[in-house]
Design a protein around this motif. Structure first.
Motif, mmCIF file in Angstrom:
data_model
loop_
_atom_site.group_PDB
_atom_site.id
_atom_site.type_symbol
_atom_site.label_atom_id
_atom_site.label_comp_id
_atom_site.label_asym_id
_atom_site.label_seq_id
_atom_site.Cartn_x
_atom_site.Cartn_y
_atom_site.Cartn_z
ATOM 1 N N ASN A 1 0.854 5.927 2.226
ATOM 2 C CA ASN A 1 0.471 5.409 3.154
ATOM 3 C C ASN A 1 0.986 5.388 4.986
ATOM 4 O O ASN A 1 2.485 5.511 4.418
ATOM 5 N N ARG B 1 -7.080 -2.249 -8.590
ATOM 6 C CA ARG B 1 -7.153 -1.306 -7.986
ATOM 7 C C ARG B 1 -7.402 0.626 -9.461
ATOM 8 O O ARG B 1 -8.138 1.556 -9.525
ATOM 9 N N SER C 1 -3.508 0.864 -0.597
ATOM 10 C CA SER C 1 -2.144 0.771 -1.362
ATOM 11 C C SER C 1 -1.277 -0.219 -0.894
ATOM 12 O O SER C 1 -1.710 -1.362 -0.265
ATOM 13 N N VAL C 2 -1.307 -0.628 -2.639
ATOM 14 C CA VAL C 2 -0.060 -1.898 -2.243
ATOM 15 C C VAL C 2 0.569 -2.628 -1.515
ATOM 16 O O VAL C 2 0.138 -3.474 -0.981
ATOM 17 N N THR C 3 1.658 -1.208 -1.058
ATOM 18 C CA THR C 3 2.034 -2.054 -0.409
ATOM 19 C C THR C 3 2.009 -1.785 0.652
ATOM 20 O O THR C 3 2.450 -2.853 1.986
ATOM 21 N N GLU D 1 -2.761 9.845 5.582
ATOM 22 C CA GLU D 1 -1.944 9.479 4.615
ATOM 23 C C GLU D 1 -0.701 10.219 4.690
ATOM 24 O O GLU D 1 -0.667 11.675 5.652
ATOM 25 N N SER E 1 2.409 10.950 -0.438
ATOM 26 C CA SER E 1 1.909 10.310 -1.969
ATOM 27 C C SER E 1 1.808 8.865 -1.416
ATOM 28 O O SER E 1 2.863 8.329 -2.465
ATOM 29 N N TYR F 1 -4.241 14.572 -6.181
ATOM 30 C CA TYR F 1 -2.809 15.290 -6.174
ATOM 31 C C TYR F 1 -2.854 16.668 -6.406
ATOM 32 O O TYR F 1 -2.154 17.378 -5.473
ATOM 33 N N LYS G 1 -7.489 6.361 -6.765
ATOM 34 C CA LYS G 1 -6.017 7.432 -7.752
ATOM 35 C C LYS G 1 -6.564 7.716 -9.005
ATOM 36 O O LYS G 1 -6.048 7.514 -9.703
ATOM 37 N N THR H 1 4.626 2.674 -3.170
ATOM 38 C CA THR H 1 5.549 2.025 -4.627
ATOM 39 C C THR H 1 6.515 3.371 -4.576
ATOM 40 O O THR H 1 7.597 2.784 -4.375
#
Ligand code: PLP
Ligand code: COI
Length: 344
Positions: A228, A85, A249-251, A223, A226, A192, A187, A287
């Motif tokens: 998902n 990513r 998102s990896v999660t 979202e 910070s 942010y 990212k 995360t």
């Protein structure tokens, strides 16, 4: 700022604040190539006042965690996904990507070097790793830089949203964090920066964070702060938004796989803010957030309560239990999700 000592930390009561640990990894990109990187003890950066990262936000970052297992060993969770990513984020901002295998090695070196700061298994904490890539070239015209700095530092953390598995309240915002066709998938720090004012408004109104709606119609959930979003429908289906302006998102991708395992028939699809009634449970996933149950969402002054404002729902709990059992090495997960960090 002085260095944090492991003996000063209460590992059972960590929050999500910065600690200046002994070691971080640094590598620099000059003359079209990455120079050999190394661990360093200096937590400060010296940059030109005209570095592109400072003026035009040519900067990308990542977030992943290392977990102390019951046997004392240490796992990191899907670092290859973060490496990939970051590469994609760098490409979007015209930066030199850091080689993905070197990224994973750098993360492991930082974990090993700071191992006394990895919270014990029983504490439920973890070591958060923050890879950061920035453009250091002196440029005042709006041009991509040619010199870059890659660093990875670490800090021990506990829950990101207060109370961990206690549900919290979210609120929609009139602001967007990212434009359609903008940098939502990457990212990058600018996303942010754009989220700080809406986030602050939400906190001042007593909410834990913002529900961002899609930037074109303000109809579909994007979202949560910070993290998902997911919802579990009344008939037990796991749903999460599909949108070009959210962070992949990896999660989320991990939970899509685990929801499949748990028979929740997962889908990624557009989720209207006017269709929250379909859900029995809802949560934020990421995360830092891990899985944080969403007690309620307030939109246009109307509060929609999901499972409960005080108790986590059973499906959310099942997903959480399975995810953290894999991350902490208590259960075996899908092939390749967890990598051991050699500590010697
Ligand atoms: N969305 C945003 C805006 C985030 O900052 C994060 C955190 O990284 C996530 C989603 C969750 O992504 P991941 O699961 O890869 O941490
Ligand atoms: C993460 O989950 O790693 C995040 O990026 C959240 C962070 C912005 C606090």
């Amino acid at each position: 700022m002085s260095k944090t000592k492991a003996s000063d930390l209460d590992f059972n009561n960590l929050d999500f604040s910065y600690h200046d640990l002994p070691y971080r990894y640094r590598a620099e990109y000059h003359d079209g190539q990455w120079q050999p990187g190394e661990l360093t003890t200096d937590s400060t950066l010296q940059l030109s006042e005209s570095a592109v990262a400072l003026h035009y936000g040519q900067e990308v970052f990542e977030g992943l965690k290392a977990y102390r297992r019951k046997d004392g060993g240490v796992n990191i969770f899907r670092p290859d996904r973060n490496a990939h990513r970051m590469h994609n984020s760098a490409e979007r901002l015209m930066m030199a990507g850091f080689p993905e295998d070197e990224f994973v090695k750098a993360v492991k070196e930082v974990v090993k070097a700071n191992q006394e700061f990895i919270p014990p298994y029983e504490s439920g904490g973890s070591l958060y790793l923050r890879p950061l890539l920035l453009s250091t070239s002196p440029e005042i015209g709006v041009h991509p830089g040619h010199d870059f700095l890659f660093t990875v530092f670490a800090m021990p953390v506990g829950a990101y949203y207060p109370g961990g598995l206690t549900p919290t309240a979210f609120v929609t915002s009139e602001y967007d964090r990212a434009a359609h066709g903008g940098t939502g998938q990457a990212k990058v720090g600018g996303n942010y920066a754009a989220s700080m004012l809406p986030g602050d408004n939400a906190h001042k109104a007593g909410f834990s964070d913002v529900v961002y709606l899609d930037p074109r119609e303000h109809e579909y959930i994007e979202e949560l702060g910070s993290a998902n979003f997911f919802g579990i429908t009344k008939d037990g289906q796991f749903k999460t938004p599909k949108s070009p302006s959210i962070l992949p998102s990896v999660t989320k991708y991990s939970l899509l796989a685990l929801a499949e395992e748990l028979g929740m028939n997962p889908v990624e699809e557009a989720i209207s803010i006017h269709d929250l009634d379909q859900f029995a449970e809802a949560g934020a996933m990421g995360t830092a957030a891990v899985i944080s149950p969403v007690g309620s969402i307030t939109n246009d002054g109307k509060k929609h309560v999901f499972f409960s404002e005080t108790e986590v729902g059973p499906k959310t709990q099942a997903l959480y239990d399975r995810l953290i059992a894999i991350q902490y090495g208590d259960e075996k997960g899908p092939e390749g999700w967890v990598q051991d960090v050699p500590l010697k």
